[in-house]
Design a protein around this motif. Structure first.
Motif, PDB file in Angstrom:
ATOM      1  N   THR A   7       0.855  -1.183   0.000  1.00 53.51           N
ATOM      2  CA  THR A   7       0.000   0.000   0.000  1.00 53.51           C
ATOM      3  C   THR A   7       0.892   1.234   0.000  1.00 53.51           C
ATOM      4  OG1 THR A   7      -0.146   0.046   2.415  1.00 53.51           O
ATOM      5  CG2 THR A   7      -1.852  -1.175   1.218  1.00 53.51           C
ATOM      6  N   TRP A   8       0.386   2.303  -0.570  1.00 52.00           N
ATOM      7  CA  TRP A   8       1.233   3.461  -0.827  1.00 52.00           C
ATOM      8  C   TRP A   8       1.697   4.145   0.444  1.00 52.00           C
ATOM      9  CZ3 TRP A   8      -2.703   5.597  -4.951  1.00 52.00           C
ATOM     10  CH2 TRP A   8      -2.806   4.660  -5.979  1.00 52.00           C
ATOM     11  N   GLU A   9       0.846   4.170   1.464  1.00 49.24           N
ATOM     12  CA  GLU A   9       1.273   4.816   2.707  1.00 49.24           C
ATOM     13  C   GLU A   9       2.359   3.997   3.406  1.00 49.24           C
ATOM     14  OE1 GLU A   9      -2.484   2.469   3.934  1.00 49.24           O
ATOM     15  OE2 GLU A   9      -1.655   3.469   2.157  1.00 49.24           O
ATOM     16  N   VAL A  10       2.340   2.667   3.210  1.00 49.14           N
ATOM     17  CA  VAL A  10       3.399   1.830   3.790  1.00 49.14           C
ATOM     18  C   VAL A  10       4.718   2.084   3.068  1.00 49.14           C
ATOM     19  CG1 VAL A  10       4.198  -0.549   4.090  1.00 49.14           C
ATOM     20  CG2 VAL A  10       1.836   0.061   4.650  1.00 49.14           C
ATOM     21  N   THR A  11       4.671   2.158   1.722  1.00 53.59           N
ATOM     22  CA  THR A  11       5.877   2.475   0.959  1.00 53.59           C
ATOM     23  C   THR A  11       6.443   3.819   1.384  1.00 53.59           C
ATOM     24  OG1 THR A  11       5.103   1.202  -0.948  1.00 53.59           O
ATOM     25  CG2 THR A  11       6.789   2.860  -1.357  1.00 53.59           C
ATOM     26  N   ALA A  12       5.586   4.822   1.460  1.00 53.98           N
ATOM     27  CA  ALA A  12       6.041   6.160   1.840  1.00 53.98           C
ATOM     28  C   ALA A  12       6.588   6.180   3.266  1.00 53.98           C
ATOM     29  CB  ALA A  12       4.889   7.160   1.704  1.00 53.98           C
ATOM     30  N   SER A  13       5.929   5.477   4.172  1.00 53.07           N
ATOM     31  CA  SER A  13       6.378   5.446   5.563  1.00 53.07           C
ATOM     32  C   SER A  13       7.742   4.785   5.686  1.00 53.07           C
ATOM     33  CB  SER A  13       5.351   4.712   6.422  1.00 53.07           C
ATOM     34  OG  SER A  13       5.779   4.645   7.769  1.00 53.07           O
ATOM     35  N   THR A  14       7.963   3.744   4.893  1.00 50.52           N
ATOM     36  CA  THR A  14       9.254   3.063   4.939  1.00 50.52           C
ATOM     37  C   THR A  14      10.366   3.998   4.493  1.00 50.52           C
ATOM     38  OG1 THR A  14       8.136   0.974   4.450  1.00 50.52           O
ATOM     39  CG2 THR A  14      10.514   1.025   4.189  1.00 50.52           C
ATOM     40  N   PHE A  15      10.162   4.682   3.365  1.00 48.92           N
ATOM     41  CA  PHE A  15      11.161   5.646   2.902  1.00 48.92           C
ATOM     42  C   PHE A  15      11.361   6.763   3.931  1.00 48.92           C
ATOM     43  CE2 PHE A  15      10.259   4.093  -1.491  1.00 48.92           C
ATOM     44  CZ  PHE A  15      11.566   3.893  -1.903  1.00 48.92           C
ATOM     45  N   ALA A  16      10.257   7.299   4.440  1.00 47.43           N
ATOM     46  CA  ALA A  16      10.355   8.424   5.371  1.00 47.43           C
ATOM     47  C   ALA A  16      11.069   8.029   6.657  1.00 47.43           C
ATOM     48  CB  ALA A  16       8.958   8.968   5.682  1.00 47.43           C
ATOM     49  N   THR A  17      10.856   6.792   7.101  1.00 46.39           N
ATOM     50  CA  THR A  17      11.539   6.319   8.308  1.00 46.39           C
ATOM     51  C   THR A  17      13.045   6.208   8.061  1.00 46.39           C
ATOM     52  OG1 THR A  17       9.576   5.079   9.007  1.00 46.39           O
ATOM     53  CG2 THR A  17      11.680   4.447   9.996  1.00 46.39           C
ATOM     54  N   LEU A  18      13.423   5.631   6.920  1.00 50.37           N
ATOM     55  CA  LEU A  18      14.845   5.531   6.588  1.00 50.37           C
ATOM     56  C   LEU A  18      15.482   6.913   6.473  1.00 50.37           C
ATOM     57  CD1 LEU A  18      14.722   2.690   3.902  1.00 50.37           C
ATOM     58  CD2 LEU A  18      15.699   2.515   6.196  1.00 50.37           C
ATOM     59  N   ASN A  19      14.768   7.833   5.863  1.00 47.99           N
ATOM     60  CA  ASN A  19      15.304   9.187   5.722  1.00 47.99           C
ATOM     61  C   ASN A  19      15.441   9.891   7.067  1.00 47.99           C
ATOM     62  OD1 ASN A  19      15.691   9.165   2.960  1.00 47.99           O
ATOM     63  ND2 ASN A  19      13.641   9.917   2.497  1.00 47.99           N
ATOM     64  N   ASP A  20      14.480   9.655   7.959  1.00 44.71           N
ATOM     65  CA  ASP A  20      14.571  10.260   9.290  1.00 44.71           C
ATOM     66  C   ASP A  20      15.758   9.690  10.063  1.00 44.71           C
ATOM     67  OD1 ASP A  20      13.263  12.001  11.356  1.00 44.71           O
ATOM     68  OD2 ASP A  20      13.184  10.094  12.427  1.00 44.71           O
ATOM     69  N   MET A  21      16.016   8.406   9.865  1.00 39.54           N
ATOM     70  CA  MET A  21      17.126   7.759  10.560  1.00 39.54           C
ATOM     71  C   MET A  21      18.486   8.144   9.993  1.00 39.54           C
ATOM     72  SD  MET A  21      15.549   3.917  10.891  1.00 39.54           S
ATOM     73  CE  MET A  21      17.037   3.196  11.622  1.00 39.54           C
ATOM     74  N   PHE A  22      18.561   8.298   8.654  1.00 36.11           N
ATOM     75  CA  PHE A  22      19.875   8.425   8.014  1.00 36.11           C
ATOM     76  C   PHE A  22      20.065   9.706   7.204  1.00 36.11           C
ATOM     77  CE2 PHE A  22      19.074   3.852   8.538  1.00 36.11           C
ATOM     78  CZ  PHE A  22      20.179   3.505   9.313  1.00 36.11           C
ATOM     79  N   GLY A  23      19.077  10.602   7.224  1.00 35.68           N
ATOM     80  CA  GLY A  23      19.302  11.907   6.620  1.00 35.68           C
ATOM     81  C   GLY A  23      19.003  12.016   5.139  1.00 35.68           C
TER      82      GLY A  23
END
Length: 339
Positions: A70-86
């Protein structure tokens, strides 16, 4: 020109991580992987370890699709990685050739990709998005969140949509004529949509195999290691032919001619050098679509691609010389191209 490394997420994941670390040491700036949940291990789990074990590498799928998550899961995964690693991820997206077909479903439509790109980019960038009547936003996404979305395309409608909507264009072949043709289509579409064509990043992705010399024996081995790629591209071309035909001028003849001998495709060999379903691919297509031969041939072709507006070359590294090609690119090819 930027350089990226493209891998399958075959186990052990530690090898994928090791090759990505090696790539960063050799001047590569992007780390890409396939995304097909049945055929390979889950890439987003591995991205977290790649990001943790590198300092500057940007990672992402080549490519994900709007049908397996689902699109919100895809977006959340990317956003979480970006929050963790910049903000070190990029969302490559396409129709989902292998991911959907292996699971018994049809690849996604362009309309679905268009809608998904808007939602995933907005949510991944900390903005609101409408999920079919329900407007959501990640309350934990920071003000600096951003997620570029790059689209893979071949056909005329997909190229047009890429220019109109995507942050980048992924072209999975390195043929100079076809690159010029397709980059122009994307840039023209961007311009017609009122966008600055320079804002659409251009990424050409293809296998590269460096030989010690240009002897017939060396080139024959290199071609056999890369022939699988013509078969993979042939899947997409076959879809285009079924939609547009071969005589309507919508698909370049350079793409359609070589698949006439194509008889079938077994996805269990997808993207592998020993794929038995790709013997129909002639040497000429391997040479045109891939980069094979001594260092100077690679440098010459990469410079030509850069002149055509290519911002990144992403190197498919599925062959029997994974480490040596990464090292040779780092020591000889990348410095010569970016001199």
């Amino acid at each position: 020109m930027d350089f990226g490394l493209v891998l399958q997420t075959d186990p052990p994941a530690s090898r994928v991580i090791s090759l990505m670390k090696r790539a960063e040491r050799n001047g590569f700036r992007y780390g890409w992987t396939f995304d097909s949940a049945v055929l390979w291990q889950e890439p987003f789990v591995i991205y977290s370890q790649i990001l943790a074990n590198t300092s500057k590498l940007t990672v992402g799928p080549m490519v994900t699709n709007p049908g397996t998550r689902t699109w919100e899961v895809t977006a959340s995964t990317f956003a979480t990685l970006n929050d963790m690693f910049g903000n070190r991820t990029v969302c490559g997206i396409g129709r989902g050739d292998s991911a959907m077909r292996v699971a018994g479903r049809k690849p996604n439509t362009l309309a679905r990709i268009s809608e998904a790109m808007k939602v995933i980019r907005a949510l991944g960038s900390g903005q609101e998005a409408d999920l079919g009547g329900t407007v959501i936003r990640f309350p934990w996404a920071g003000p600096d969140a951003r997620l570029p979305v790059w689209m893979a395309a071949y056909g005329p409608k997909a190229l047009k949509m890429t220019g109109e909507e995507a942050d980048g264009f992924i072209l999975q072949l390195a043929d100079l004529y076809l690159t010029e043709y397709m980059v122009k289509a994307v840039k023209d579409a961007a311009r017609a949509a009122g966008r600055d064509p320079a804002e659409v990043k251009i990424c050409v992705a293809a296998p590269a195999y460096v030989t010690d010399d240009d002897s017939p024996e060396a080139l024959a081995h290199a071609r056999e290691q890369c022939r699988w790629f013509g078969g993979m591209v042939g899947n997409h071309v076959a879809d285009l032919v079924s939609k547009y035909g071969t005589d309507g001028g919508m698909v370049p003849q350079e793409l359609t001619d070589y698949i006439k001998a194509r008889e079938g495709y077994d996805y269990s060999h997808h993207g592998r050098a020993d794929n038995p379903d790709t013997q129909f691919v002639p040497d000429e297509i391997v040479d045109r679509f891939c980069l094979v031969g001594p260092v100077e041939r690679h440098v010459e072709k990469l410079r030509a691609l850069r002149e055509l507006g290519v911002d990144q070359f992403a190197l498919y590294d599925m062959h029997d010389a994974q480490e040596s090609v990464v090292d040779t690119y780092g020591s000889k090819v990348i410095p010569a191209v970016n001199v």
